[in-house]
Design a protein around this motif. Structure first.
Motif, PDB file in Angstrom:
ATOM      1  N   TYR A  23      -0.133  31.843 -14.463  1.00  0.00           N
ATOM      2  CA  TYR A  23      -0.114  32.889 -13.271  1.00  0.00           C
ATOM      3  C   TYR A  23      -1.564  32.553 -12.611  1.00  0.00           C
ATOM      4  N   SER A  24      -1.496  32.713 -11.180  1.00  0.00           N
ATOM      5  CA  SER A  24      -2.605  32.687 -10.375  1.00  0.00           C
ATOM      6  C   SER A  24      -2.543  33.643  -9.333  1.00  0.00           C
ATOM      7  N   ILE A  25      -3.370  34.156  -8.700  1.00  0.00           N
ATOM      8  CA  ILE A  25      -3.540  35.474  -7.767  1.00  0.00           C
ATOM      9  C   ILE A  25      -4.716  35.182  -7.028  1.00  0.00           C
ATOM     10  N   SER A  26      -4.319  35.331  -5.650  1.00  0.00           N
ATOM     11  CA  SER A  26      -5.361  35.379  -4.648  1.00  0.00           C
ATOM     12  C   SER A  26      -5.365  36.748  -3.578  1.00  0.00           C
ATOM     13  N   ASP A  27      -6.308  37.080  -2.788  1.00  0.00           N
ATOM     14  CA  ASP A  27      -6.128  38.254  -2.059  1.00  0.00           C
ATOM     15  C   ASP A  27      -6.572  37.949  -0.826  1.00  0.00           C
ATOM     16  N   ASP A  28      -5.796  38.069   0.139  1.00  0.00           N
ATOM     17  CA  ASP A  28      -6.320  37.847   1.852  1.00  0.00           C
ATOM     18  C   ASP A  28      -6.561  39.000   2.161  1.00  0.00           C
ATOM     19  N   LYS A  29      -7.671  39.698   2.062  1.00  0.00           N
ATOM     20  CA  LYS A  29      -8.026  40.831   2.657  1.00  0.00           C
ATOM     21  C   LYS A  29      -8.101  41.015   4.020  1.00  0.00           C
ATOM     22  N   LEU A  30      -8.022  40.106   4.619  1.00  0.00           N
ATOM     23  CA  LEU A  30      -8.086  40.239   6.146  1.00  0.00           C
ATOM     24  C   LEU A  30      -6.661  40.628   6.726  1.00  0.00           C
ATOM     25  N   ASN A  31      -5.623  40.017   6.247  1.00  0.00           N
ATOM     26  CA  ASN A  31      -4.386  40.276   6.422  1.00  0.00           C
ATOM     27  C   ASN A  31      -3.721  41.369   5.479  1.00  0.00           C
ATOM     28  N   ARG A  32      -4.483  41.872   4.482  1.00  0.00           N
ATOM     29  CA  ARG A  32      -4.044  42.795   3.467  1.00  0.00           C
ATOM     30  C   ARG A  32      -2.926  42.279   2.560  1.00  0.00           C
ATOM     31  N   VAL A  33      -2.870  41.046   2.236  1.00  0.00           N
ATOM     32  CA  VAL A  33      -1.892  40.538   1.623  1.00  0.00           C
ATOM     33  C   VAL A  33      -2.281  39.979   0.168  1.00  0.00           C
ATOM     34  N   PHE A  34      -1.846  40.192  -0.970  1.00  0.00           N
ATOM     35  CA  PHE A  34      -2.153  39.396  -2.150  1.00  0.00           C
ATOM     36  C   PHE A  34      -0.986  38.707  -2.688  1.00  0.00           C
ATOM     37  N   THR A  35      -1.245  37.160  -3.089  1.00  0.00           N
ATOM     38  CA  THR A  35      -0.209  36.502  -3.409  1.00  0.00           C
ATOM     39  C   THR A  35      -0.362  36.040  -4.929  1.00  0.00           C
ATOM     40  N   THR A  36       0.871  36.250  -5.535  1.00  0.00           N
ATOM     41  CA  THR A  36       0.697  35.607  -7.020  1.00  0.00           C
ATOM     42  C   THR A  36       1.589  34.462  -7.195  1.00  0.00           C
ATOM     43  N   THR A  37       1.214  33.413  -7.752  1.00  0.00           N
ATOM     44  CA  THR A  37       1.976  31.955  -8.120  1.00  0.00           C
ATOM     45  C   THR A  37       2.179  32.057  -9.334  1.00  0.00           C
ATOM     46  N   ILE A  38       3.598  31.675  -9.439  1.00  0.00           N
ATOM     47  CA  ILE A  38       3.943  31.651 -10.949  1.00  0.00           C
ATOM     48  C   ILE A  38       4.434  30.181 -10.752  1.00  0.00           C
ATOM     49  N   SER A  39       3.866  29.604 -11.814  1.00  0.00           N
ATOM     50  CA  SER A  39       4.150  27.932 -12.112  1.00  0.00           C
ATOM     51  C   SER A  39       5.064  27.857 -13.355  1.00  0.00           C
ATOM     52  N   HIS A  40       5.694  26.471 -13.191  1.00  0.00           N
ATOM     53  CA  HIS A  40       6.579  25.934 -14.502  1.00  0.00           C
ATOM     54  C   HIS A  40       7.547  26.876 -14.464  1.00  0.00           C
ATOM     55  N   LEU A  41       8.317  27.300 -13.352  1.00  0.00           N
ATOM     56  CA  LEU A  41       9.333  28.309 -13.586  1.00  0.00           C
ATOM     57  C   LEU A  41      10.660  27.699 -14.636  1.00  0.00           C
ATOM     58  N   SER A  42      11.036  28.577 -15.177  1.00  0.00           N
ATOM     59  CA  SER A  42      12.188  28.445 -16.022  1.00  0.00           C
ATOM     60  C   SER A  42      13.351  29.543 -15.802  1.00  0.00           C
ATOM     61  N   TYR A  43      14.501  29.491 -16.217  1.00  0.00           N
ATOM     62  CA  TYR A  43      15.365  30.319 -16.022  1.00  0.00           C
ATOM     63  C   TYR A  43      14.967  31.706 -16.696  1.00  0.00           C
ATOM     64  N   ALA A  44      14.007  31.639 -17.805  1.00  0.00           N
ATOM     65  CA  ALA A  44      13.713  33.036 -18.220  1.00  0.00           C
ATOM     66  C   ALA A  44      12.651  33.892 -17.242  1.00  0.00           C
ATOM     67  N   ASP A  45      12.231  33.095 -16.438  1.00  0.00           N
ATOM     68  CA  ASP A  45      11.300  33.775 -15.558  1.00  0.00           C
ATOM     69  C   ASP A  45      12.051  34.595 -14.383  1.00  0.00           C
ATOM     70  N   ALA A  46      13.230  34.455 -14.259  1.00  0.00           N
ATOM     71  CA  ALA A  46      13.983  35.309 -13.360  1.00  0.00           C
ATOM     72  C   ALA A  46      14.055  36.645 -13.825  1.00  0.00           C
ATOM     73  N   GLY A  47      13.863  37.436 -12.574  1.00  0.00           N
ATOM     74  CA  GLY A  47      14.071  38.870 -12.987  1.00  0.00           C
ATOM     75  C   GLY A  47      13.274  39.763 -12.041  1.00  0.00           C
ATOM     76  N   LYS A  48      12.892  40.817 -12.639  1.00  0.00           N
ATOM     77  CA  LYS A  48      12.340  41.999 -11.798  1.00  0.00           C
ATOM     78  C   LYS A  48      10.715  42.166 -12.157  1.00  0.00           C
ATOM     79  N   TYR A  49       9.895  42.238 -11.049  1.00  0.00           N
ATOM     80  CA  TYR A  49       8.461  42.046 -11.402  1.00  0.00           C
ATOM     81  C   TYR A  49       7.954  43.232 -10.302  1.00  0.00           C
TER      82      TYR A  49
END
Length: 663
Positions: free
Chosen positions: A73-99
């Motif tokens: 997991y990695s996270i970045s915060d765009d404070k100008l647009n007030r959006v933070f984005t989390t990147t989930i790498s190496h996806l597998s079917y186990a990663d599917a679901g609610k966050y």
């Protein structure tokens, strides 16, 4: 004023909490790839910590927090647009679901629900196949739903949707790219045309339609680019120059009404355009086409030449799809035969047997032989046939075991040349095998080895041969006629001793023949022979010279015979000279002795030393009377006048008196 700001801040927080409760962020990702989860937040929370969590979002459920990151997991915060984005790498079917996207604050944190779907990064369950030949072009039709008429379209190679748009060969925004072009009909499909295709272009392609939300929509196409040659198998037809040939072209019954044609070459992509004749135009120069509509059509080619040889394609036109082809190879043979030939040999006056092989299926067929190498006229000019088994010096025997034999007797060099063994076939061309007959002059050889000996001696003749003949019979004969050499052999490796001939074979690529007690009658030509089971024997030539012994002795003794009289004369002259000098104590030679006399004296002394042994022997045989007759000299006189000549003087003196005594 301050109270108003506080009120607005509280109101924004309340609105933010209300919005979070109603929002649902839907995120898609491909297996083994990555997914990005964008989470927006309200004004005033720019400096607050943000995080992504699962389940109840307790401390142990937090996956990543700004500004932290890890391998998953990695996270970045765009404070100008007030959006933070989390990147989930190496996806597998186990990663599917609610966050949950969370914003930390005093009291209760702000949460936004996220739903992640992970799908397989391959497409698709079904595909369409299109075909083309190398160098040609192909059109791929890509269907899509009518609601996507205005969306971006593209095509890419491979079957990974996750990277398809980034690796697109052509798009509806960029409609031409090298050999690719895209046309969007804005109905329910777009078309991609690929020109100048090669076999490297074969493979899976994805037609893609971009969606604003969610994953793009794809359809799969398999492109098969075939080698521009045909076919896996072919039929061979044959003819001789000047004749005609008929080619039968098969097709399936479903194509009875379709257009038929034939073209030269083996490139299907251009065959129709280069057709020599078609079922619509049934005659064209030397070509004619007949379609009996019973699963075959026939093409006849007249007055063929070797230029007509080569590959042909029989074509049946199809719509749609590629035309159907069958391949034919036409062989127009030169009126000569054959690529390979068997060589047989004989000597003048002998006979030769020619073995003519044939396949077992032709046991009952007519066989024959003719002179020359022209198959087209061979049967008409046959020297002998299996129906007429004897004709002058030719006779034919067929043992019906895959070969027949032709015997030619009393051959001459005029019989040398090419012959054809023929087997008659119906239908088809006769089958031939070629023979070259070599009738050699009854003499041998181009080169010879010379050996010499003297009468009464012995001589060894070395006869080389190739290693393949180690076990073969060897022999030697006199003369240079190979045809009779074996019958007149002086000695053989089976009978190694015969008279004064002896044969030794060391089986190391040579055998040796020794002849003892040779005489001049043994001089002459010889042949070393190696017997071969098939073919003529192998020979090497030798010339033997036996010399007279007398000629050798005359050379050896001619020098002593000439030298002896000269030596005797010199000794007599020197002896007389010396004896006169010894007796002349009272007679003194003048001091004015000529240089010629001095030279003669020196020469006399040299002769004395040369013949010293003879002189000593003579001295031993001298009698007492002879010794007394010679005068005696005192030591002084010897030392002064005749130094080193005492013995010589006695010798010469004895020689002188001995001669006088004998008289």
């Amino acid at each position: 004023m301050c109270c108003l700001q506080i009120l607005l801040f509280i109101l924004s927080i309340a609105l933010s909490c209300l919005t979070s409760a109603e929002e649902l962020i839907h995120v898609f990702g491909y297996e083994k790839k990555e997914a990005k989860v964008p989470c927006s937040y309200g004004t005033g929370y720019e400096s607050y910590n943000k995080y992504l969590c699962r389940n109840d979002c307790n401390d142990e459920d937090v996956l990543v927090t700004t500004p932290e990151m890890n391998s998953k997991y990695s996270i970045s915060d765009d404070k100008l647009n007030r959006v933070f984005t989390t990147t989930i790498s190496h996806l597998s079917y186990a990663d599917a679901g609610k966050y949950w996207c969370g914003v930390s604050r005093t009291g209760k944190d702000i949460y936004t629900e996220v739903k992640l779907e992970v799908v397989r990064d391959s497409c698709c369950d079904s595909s369409t196949t299109v075909q083309s030949y190398e160098g040609g072009s192909v059109s791929i039709s890509c269907p899509y739903d009518s609601r996507y008429q205005s969306n971006l379209k593209y095509i890419c190679r491979g079957n990974q949707p996750s990277t398809c748009r980034q690796q697109a060969a052509v798009t509806s925004d960029n409609k031409r790219n090298r050999q690719f072009s895209l046309t969007d009909h804005r109905s329910t499909s777009f078309t991609v045309t690929i020109t100048s295709v090669t076999q490297k272009d074969s493979g899976l392609y994805l037609c893609g339609v971009q969606r604003n939300t969610g994953l793009d929509v794809f359809s799969a196409v398999v492109l098969e680019v075939k080698e521009n040659r045909c076919c896996d198998s072919s039929t061979t037809v044959q003819s001789y120059e000047g004749g005609s040939v008929t080619i039968s072209c098969l097709y399936e019954s479903q194509y009875q009404s379709n257009l038929k044609y034939i073209c030269r070459g083996n490139q299907p992509s251009t065959c129709w355009q280069q057709a020599a004749v078609t079922s619509n135009n049934k005659r064209n120069r030397q070509f004619s086409l007949t379609d009996d509509r019973s699963r075959s059509f026939t093409v006849t080619i007249t007055s063929v030449t070797q230029k007509d040889s080569g590959s042909y394609l029989c074509g049946v036109q199809r719509n749609p799809g590629l035309d159907v082809f069958s391949a034919v190879v036409l062989e127009v043979k030169e009126n000569r035969c054959c690529n390979n030939s068997t060589k047989v040999q004989s000597y003048e006056g002998g006979s030769v047997s020619v073995s003519c092989p044939y396949e077992s299926q032709y046991q009952s067929n007519l066989k024959y032989i003719c002179r020359g190498n022209q198959p087209s006229t061979c049967w008409q000019q046959a020297a002998v046939t299996s129906n007429n088994k004897r004709n002058r010096q030719f006779s034919l025997t067929d043992d019906r075991s895959r070969s027949f034999t032709v015997t030619i007797t009393s051959v001459t060099q005029k019989d040398s040349g090419s012959y054809l063994c023929g087997v008659q076939r119906n239908p088809g061309l006769d089958v031939f095998s070629a023979v070259v007959l070599e009738v050699k002059e009854n003499r041998c050889c181009n080169n010879s080895t010379k050996v010499q000996s003297y009468e009464g001696g012995s001589v060894s003749i070395s006869c080389p041969y190739e290693s393949q003949y180690q076990s073969n019979l060897k022999y030697i004969c006199r003369g240079n006629q190979p045809s009779t050499c074996w019958q007149q052999a002086a000695v053989t490796s089976n009978n190694r001793q015969n008279g004064h001939f002896n044969l030794t074979d060391d089986k190391s690529r040579s055998f040796t023949v020794t002849i003892t007690s040779v005489t001049q009658k043994d001089s002459g030509s010889y042949l070393c022979g190696v017997q071969r089971s098939t073919g003529l024997d192998v020979f090497s030539a030798v010339v033997l010279e036996v010399k007279d012994v007398a000629s050798f002795q005359s050379v050896v003794f001619i020098a002593p015979a000439v030298a002896l009289p000269i030596l005797i004369i010199v000794l007599v002259l020197v002896c007389k000279y010396k004896c006169q000098k010894v007796q002349g104590n009272a007679v003194e030679l003048p001091r004015t002795t000529t240089k010629a006399a001095d030279a003669e004296e020196v020469m006399g002394e040299a002769d004395i030393y040369v013949n010293h042994d003879i002189a000593m022997s003579s001295k031993q045989r001298t009698s007492k009377q002879e010794t007394e007759t010679c005068p005696q000299y005192d030591d002084a006189e010897d030392d002064n006048d005749y130094q080193n000549f005492n013995i010589s003087e006695d010798i010469y003196c004895n020689e002188f008196h001995s001669t006088g005594y004998r008289r």
